[in-house]
Design a protein around this motif. Sequence first.
Motif, short mmCIF file in Angstrom:
data_model
loop_
_atom_site.label_atom_id
_atom_site.label_comp_id
_atom_site.label_asym_id
_atom_site.label_seq_id
_atom_site.Cartn_x
_atom_site.Cartn_y
_atom_site.Cartn_z
N SER A 1 0.87 -1.17 0.00
CA SER A 1 0.00 0.00 0.00
C SER A 1 0.91 1.22 0.00
O SER A 1 2.12 1.09 0.22
CB SER A 1 -0.92 0.01 1.22
OG SER A 1 -0.12 -0.03 2.40
N GLY A 2 0.36 2.38 -0.27
CA GLY A 2 1.18 3.58 -0.38
C GLY A 2 1.91 3.88 0.93
O GLY A 2 1.30 3.96 1.99
N GLU B 1 0.27 -3.89 -8.74
CA GLU B 1 1.69 -3.68 -9.01
C GLU B 1 2.07 -2.28 -8.52
O GLU B 1 1.36 -1.31 -8.79
CB GLU B 1 1.92 -3.79 -10.53
CG GLU B 1 3.37 -3.70 -10.95
CD GLU B 1 3.52 -3.89 -12.46
OE1 GLU B 1 2.89 -3.13 -13.24
OE2 GLU B 1 4.26 -4.80 -12.87
N TRP B 2 3.20 -2.17 -7.84
CA TRP B 2 3.60 -0.92 -7.21
C TRP B 2 5.01 -0.50 -7.61
O TRP B 2 5.91 -1.32 -7.69
CB TRP B 2 3.56 -1.09 -5.67
CG TRP B 2 2.17 -1.18 -5.15
CD1 TRP B 2 1.33 -2.25 -5.22
CD2 TRP B 2 1.43 -0.13 -4.52
NE1 TRP B 2 0.11 -1.95 -4.67
CE2 TRP B 2 0.15 -0.65 -4.22
CE3 TRP B 2 1.72 1.20 -4.17
CZ2 TRP B 2 -0.84 0.12 -3.60
CZ3 TRP B 2 0.74 1.95 -3.53
CH2 TRP B 2 -0.53 1.41 -3.26
N ARG B 3 5.16 0.81 -7.83
CA ARG B 3 6.49 1.38 -7.89
C ARG B 3 6.96 1.55 -6.46
O ARG B 3 6.19 1.96 -5.58
CB ARG B 3 6.47 2.74 -8.60
CG ARG B 3 7.86 3.31 -8.87
CD ARG B 3 7.80 4.67 -9.56
NE ARG B 3 7.28 5.70 -8.67
CZ ARG B 3 8.01 6.35 -7.74
NH1 ARG B 3 9.29 6.07 -7.58
NH2 ARG B 3 7.46 7.27 -6.98
N ALA C 1 15.72 -2.42 2.74
CA ALA C 1 14.41 -1.87 3.10
C ALA C 1 13.85 -1.12 1.89
O ALA C 1 14.57 -0.40 1.20
CB ALA C 1 14.54 -0.93 4.29
N ILE C 2 12.56 -1.36 1.64
CA ILE C 2 11.90 -0.82 0.46
C ILE C 2 10.63 -0.09 0.91
O ILE C 2 9.97 -0.54 1.84
CB ILE C 2 11.46 -1.98 -0.48
CG1 ILE C 2 12.65 -2.89 -0.81
CG2 ILE C 2 10.78 -1.47 -1.72
CD1 ILE C 2 13.56 -2.39 -1.87
N MET D 1 0.70 2.94 -6.85
CA MET D 1 0.20 1.77 -7.56
C MET D 1 0.31 2.01 -9.07
O MET D 1 -0.15 3.05 -9.57
CB MET D 1 -1.25 1.47 -7.19
CG MET D 1 -1.73 0.17 -7.83
SD MET D 1 -3.50 -0.12 -7.61
CE MET D 1 -3.51 -0.81 -5.95
N LEU D 2 0.91 1.06 -9.77
CA LEU D 2 1.04 1.19 -11.22
C LEU D 2 -0.15 0.53 -11.93
O LEU D 2 -0.62 1.01 -12.94
CB LEU D 2 2.34 0.52 -11.69
CG LEU D 2 3.63 1.11 -11.10
CD1 LEU D 2 4.83 0.25 -11.46
CD2 LEU D 2 3.83 2.55 -11.58
#
Lengths: 246, 246
Positions: A15-16, A51-53, A65-66, A71-72
């Motif tokens: 999630s964002g 799918e997420w950037r 860590a990311i 969301m793409l």
Amino acid sequence: MKVAKVRLFVETSLSGGAMLDLDPAAAHRVATVMRLGVGDSLVLFNGRDGEWRATVAGIGRRSCAIVARDMLRPQAAETDVWIAAAPIKRARMTALVEKAAELGVTRVQPVVTRRTAVSRVNVGRLLSTAREAAEQCGRLSVPAVGAPATLERFLGSLDPSRGLLWCDESGGSPPVAAALDGLREPDLRRSWAVLIGPEGGFDRAERTLIAGHGRVLGVDLGPWLLRSETAATVALGILQSRLAMP
Amino acid sequence: MKVAKVRLFVETSLSGGAMLDLDPAAAHRVATVMRLGVGDSLVLFNGRDGEWRATVAGIGRRSCAIVARDMLRPQAAETDVWIAAAPIKRARMTALVEKAAELGVTRVQPVVTRRTAVSRVNVGRLLSTAREAAEQCGRLSVPAVGAPATLERFLGSLDPSRGLLWCDESGGSPPVAAALDGLREPDLRRSWAVLIGPEGGFDRAERTLIAGHGRVLGVDLGPWLLRSETAATVALGILQSRLAMP
């Protein structure tokens, strides 16, 4: 900052602003193999949240860590197609699983038959192959890989509403294109399992068992004796191309 | 006497009683690898005279004499389908050629594009791969393998009556099943070349060039980014399945 070329499947929710720690293998891949640094972009998916950037927020000795950013693509419905195949030699089984994952299967099921010569199946390795192929081809999920099951057990546990596209080498089934064209829409638009036999084919008792499945569709893939991984790729490609039609 | 499990492509003419000497490589394979002895059976084809049962008549140190006995199948007409593909890394190019040969292509044409990263193509090795796949899958011919040609030269030399099934990754072409269904019979039943681009796709100028071919049919192979050898297998499988329909 590099353009995102790294695409990773992760288990955690996305999630964002969500922060996640990669497992050591993924951290190694991102930091050492792909040489991403803090601030670089990558793409994540988990089979549930789209799918997420994301960007790299920190890199440790065996950690990374990311942070998920935008969301793409939303998670979308997929066709539910399995590949069920008699195990073959390692390199060809890897190719079969890679192709099946590229072609959107939701499950890979090794099926042990009387004429199956290869007994050992490394499910963990096949799952890695499936995950890497899913990451590479841009799909939003990773197929499951089942533990090997006998044909009897596989057919016995199959939901009777799932179509069984049986790649029949005997020459006794209609050409695959004609067979699929002949289905009524509701009979085409269902869950499917594509069944590929061993080198040497199914024996007579197995053929009777397969023919007894309620939703079996025996098909002929053409005049040539195809290797298992070729047959699987062709059958999945043809079925998915039919399911993709409006 | 063993049941024939050895199937060989030979260059020489085949007829009842014809005696032939295998080349040293084939002789080694028959006598040493397959361990056939005098009197054992094997199967021969040459792309012209059908398929023949033959027997080993004599074995020397680096030679093997064979006598053709009975025709098993007459030579039959084949669909004339080429695969034209940008070269890829060695193992995947081998897989592409193997699959294409299994799926009955009459020619493999490596096509060099602006984004082609792999420049070296070992035509002799690819021809061996094609021959072995043809021997294994039971077809009655072996595909030709062309020397690499630029896309411009390939398209320029293409017979204008040959259909060009262009596997278009841009998303701008219709789904392959719908595109083929939409062809009138005379437009489907012709010679074809299936065209597969490089990783990264054709550039704008190349796309314009391809679109200018008289008989081009751009098709979309689905929502996933397929590896070249997967795309080739799927496109050939779908096209041949259509051509096999009565």
